[in-house]
Every structure is written in structure tokens, then in C-alpha cells.
Design an enzyme around this catalytic site. Structure first.
Site, PDB file in Angstrom:
ATOM      1  N   LEU A  37       0.097  -3.604   2.427  1.00 50.74           N
ATOM      2  CA  LEU A  37      -0.889  -3.879   1.380  1.00 50.74           C
ATOM      3  C   LEU A  37      -1.284  -2.543   0.754  1.00 50.74           C
ATOM      4  O   LEU A  37      -1.546  -1.576   1.476  1.00 50.74           O
ATOM      5  CB  LEU A  37      -2.136  -4.541   1.966  1.00 50.74           C
ATOM      6  CG  LEU A  37      -2.325  -6.046   1.822  1.00 50.74           C
ATOM      7  CD1 LEU A  37      -3.664  -6.460   2.419  1.00 50.74           C
ATOM      8  CD2 LEU A  37      -2.249  -6.494   0.371  1.00 50.74           C
ATOM      9  N   ASP A  38      -1.331  -2.483  -0.580  1.00 51.74           N
ATOM     10  CA  ASP A  38      -1.751  -1.251  -1.248  1.00 51.74           C
ATOM     11  C   ASP A  38      -3.145  -0.832  -0.787  1.00 51.74           C
ATOM     12  O   ASP A  38      -3.972  -1.690  -0.439  1.00 51.74           O
ATOM     13  CB  ASP A  38      -1.778  -1.451  -2.769  1.00 51.74           C
ATOM     14  CG  ASP A  38      -0.380  -1.535  -3.366  1.00 51.74           C
ATOM     15  OD1 ASP A  38       0.561  -1.051  -2.718  1.00 51.74           O
ATOM     16  OD2 ASP A  38      -0.246  -2.080  -4.477  1.00 51.74           O
ATOM     17  N   PRO A  39      -3.443   0.472  -0.827  1.00 51.32           N
ATOM     18  CA  PRO A  39      -4.766   0.947  -0.391  1.00 51.32           C
ATOM     19  C   PRO A  39      -5.939   0.254  -1.092  1.00 51.32           C
ATOM     20  O   PRO A  39      -6.945  -0.056  -0.465  1.00 51.32           O
ATOM     21  CB  PRO A  39      -4.725   2.440  -0.720  1.00 51.32           C
ATOM     22  CG  PRO A  39      -3.288   2.802  -0.608  1.00 51.32           C
ATOM     23  CD  PRO A  39      -2.533   1.602  -1.125  1.00 51.32           C
ATOM     24  N   ARG A 170       1.370  -5.602  -8.901  1.00 46.99           N
ATOM     25  CA  ARG A 170       1.067  -4.594  -9.943  1.00 46.99           C
ATOM     26  C   ARG A 170       2.090  -4.664 -11.076  1.00 46.99           C
ATOM     27  O   ARG A 170       1.729  -4.663 -12.259  1.00 46.99           O
ATOM     28  CB  ARG A 170       1.066  -3.197  -9.337  1.00 46.99           C
ATOM     29  CG  ARG A 170      -0.181  -2.834  -8.565  1.00 46.99           C
ATOM     30  CD  ARG A 170      -0.094  -1.417  -8.055  1.00 46.99           C
ATOM     31  NE  ARG A 170       0.843  -1.260  -6.947  1.00 46.99           N
ATOM     32  CZ  ARG A 170       1.478  -0.135  -6.642  1.00 46.99           C
ATOM     33  NH1 ARG A 170       1.308   0.937  -7.387  1.00 46.99           N
ATOM     34  NH2 ARG A 170       2.286  -0.073  -5.600  1.00 46.99           N
TER      35      ARG A 170
END
Length: 278
Positions: A37-39, A170
């Protein structure tokens, strides 16, 4: 300590940060996650603890569901709100919203963001991006199963997306914005579901620190997979093949339902061991 731990990741942490904290809190080095998971993203992060790390590759292959916030009118170099704005355009409304959104449903090729952890020639893409270096990135096969518009507030769209593993939301947001005729970026992201694991089943790192958590067993984790019951466990323990016309992966269990291994077809009328889980 063996099992599956479902964490609701907070923003500002990498997936590896969460792994390191859980290693410290549970006093074990054997911790792995089932899909980054992205930050800036929050939500479901599936962790495998102890012997359950053997199951990582199988729990990682499930589809995901996200709640994504798309901001139209400005794009960033990272495709999300943490990046530097590189283009803007005044928002004057959008038309054919449902038609455009549904055009993204199905199998397709997707270019991942330059600010991602995908490796090219041994280096992560974000390492190239931070140095201003260009590198050729191959488009990847993904599938968008569902897109639903949950809310529109002027230039902000809230979307529910169900997709295959490996999909970058994204990139999807940027592509959707471009089709609407605007620069855009992902303003926020929540992973609502990973495979059969839902956000409502997750605990926080604070809960883990307080001892308020439960590890799921492999039997619970694999309950939605097709089971193949075997009488003689020694066949699995010794990794022997089993004659069968099954053409897909199955979870092999004993008569009591205990998970023993994952088997798959060998193309010659047999099931072969892919990974022992005992």
C-alpha cells in the site's frame, strides 16, 4: 505465533514500516505483507506471521477493492497529493461521467507511475525519478472489474474500484482525468478489501500494541478457496503427485479440514505440490 493479521494501515507509513512494527510488537522476524500500500494510502494490509508466511504468494493473488478520491484540475509528478504540481487547468465541469468511467472496465494495459517500487534493471522506479533519470517502463496487464461513482463534489470524484492485483489506482486516476480533458491526481486512497479480507475485520497497530487482536488461522484464510480432501497426509508431506483432472490450484486439506498444501495441475493429468503449508 503463526497466522494472518489484518491491519488497517494509517497514512504516512510504508507497508514495510508496518511489517517492522509488527515484528517488534510480536517479537518475531517472520512477518510479510500481501501487497504493498502506498505511504499516503490507508486500509487493508494483510500480514502473514510465522509459518503462515509460506502462504504469502497465494493470498497476494486476490482482487482488491478501493475507495479512491480523484481531483480534477491539477496533476503531480507522483500522481498523488504528495507530489509537486506540474500542470493545472480551471475546472469547467464534466460530461458523460458514467460512460467514461465504464470505458475503463475490463482487461487492459497500464503504465505504472514513475514514483513506484517496481524494479527496472535492479533499481526501483522512484530511484530513477528522484534523480531525474528516464527509463523505459513496460505497460502491465491489469483488469478493472468494477468502477462506481460514489460522489461528485465539484472537481472531486469519489470512486469505488474493484480490480486485479498489480493495478495502480494512481495511474487509473490520471488516465480517467485525461479522458475527461483535465490534468488530475489521486487525492486519497483507502483499500477497502483485499481478497476476502475487509476493512471492517482489521485492527490498528495501536490495537496490536495493546494485545487487542486475533490471528486468523490458515483454515480461515483459505476457506474461500476450493478444497481437495486427502485421506493419506503422507502423500502431501512427501510432496507426491496425485492423479486428477482438476485444471486449477486447490488447497489440500486432511479429513479434519487442516490446511496442508496448495497443489496445481502439472499438465499431464496430475496435481503437483506448489507449496507445503504444514
Amino acid at each position: 505465533m503463526d497466522g494472518i493479521l489484518l491491519i488497517n494501515k494509517t497514512a504516512g507509513m510504508t507497508s514495510h514500516d508496518v511489517v517492522n512494527q509488527v515484528r517488534r510488537l510480536l517479537h518475531t522476524k517472520k512477518v510479510g505483507h500481501c501487497g504493498t500500500l502506498d505511504p499516503d494510502a490507508t486500509g487493508v494490509l494483510v500480514l502473514c506471521i510465522g509459518k503462515a508466511t509460506k502462504a504469502l504468494q497465494f493470498l497476494m493473488s486476490e482482487e482488491k477493492e478501493y475507495i479512491a478520491t480523484l481531483s480534477l484540475g491539477s496533476s503531480t509528478d507522483t500522481y498523488d497529493s504528495s507530489g509537486t504540481v506540474i500542470e493545472t487547468k480551471s475546472f469547467n465541469g464534466i460530461e458523460n461521467i458514467e460512460t467514461i468511467l465504464q470505458s475503463f472496465v475490463g482487461q487492459q494495459k497500464q503504465l505504472p507511475p514513475m514514483y513506484s517500487a517496481i524494479k527496472v534493471n535492479g533499481k526501483k522506479l522512484y530511484e530513477y525519478a528522484r534523480k531525474g533519470e528516464t527509463v523505459e517502463v513496460e505497460a502491465r496487464d491489469i483488469t478493472i472489474h468494477e468502477i462506481e461513482l460514489l460522489k461528485q463534489d465539484n472537481h472531486i470524484l469519489t470512486l469505488r474500484v474493484k480490480c486485479s492485483k498489480g493495478t495502480y489506482i494512481r495511474s487509473l486516476c490520471v488516465d480517467i482525468a485525461r479522458t475527461f480533458g483535465y490534468p488530475g491526481h489521486m487525492a486519497h486512497l483507502v483499500r477497502n478489501q483485499s481478497g476476502h479480507f475487509r476493512l471492517s475485520d482489521c485492527v490498528t497497530l495501536d490495537d496490536v500494541e495493546k494485545g487487542q487482536y486475533r490471528l486468523l488461522s490458515l483454515e480461515e484464510a483459505f476457506k474461500h478457496f476450493q478444497h481437495y480432501i486427502i485421506e493419506d497426509e503422507n502423500i502431501v508431506i512427501h510432496g507426491k503427485k496425485m492423479k486428477s483432472d482438476i485444471d486449477h490450484q486447490v488447497v489440500v486439506v486432511n479429513k479434519e479440514g487442516k490446511v496442508l498444501a496448495v497443489y496445481g495441475p502439472d499438465g499431464q493429468g496430475y496435481l503437483k505440490s506448489i507449496r507445503g503449508l504444514f
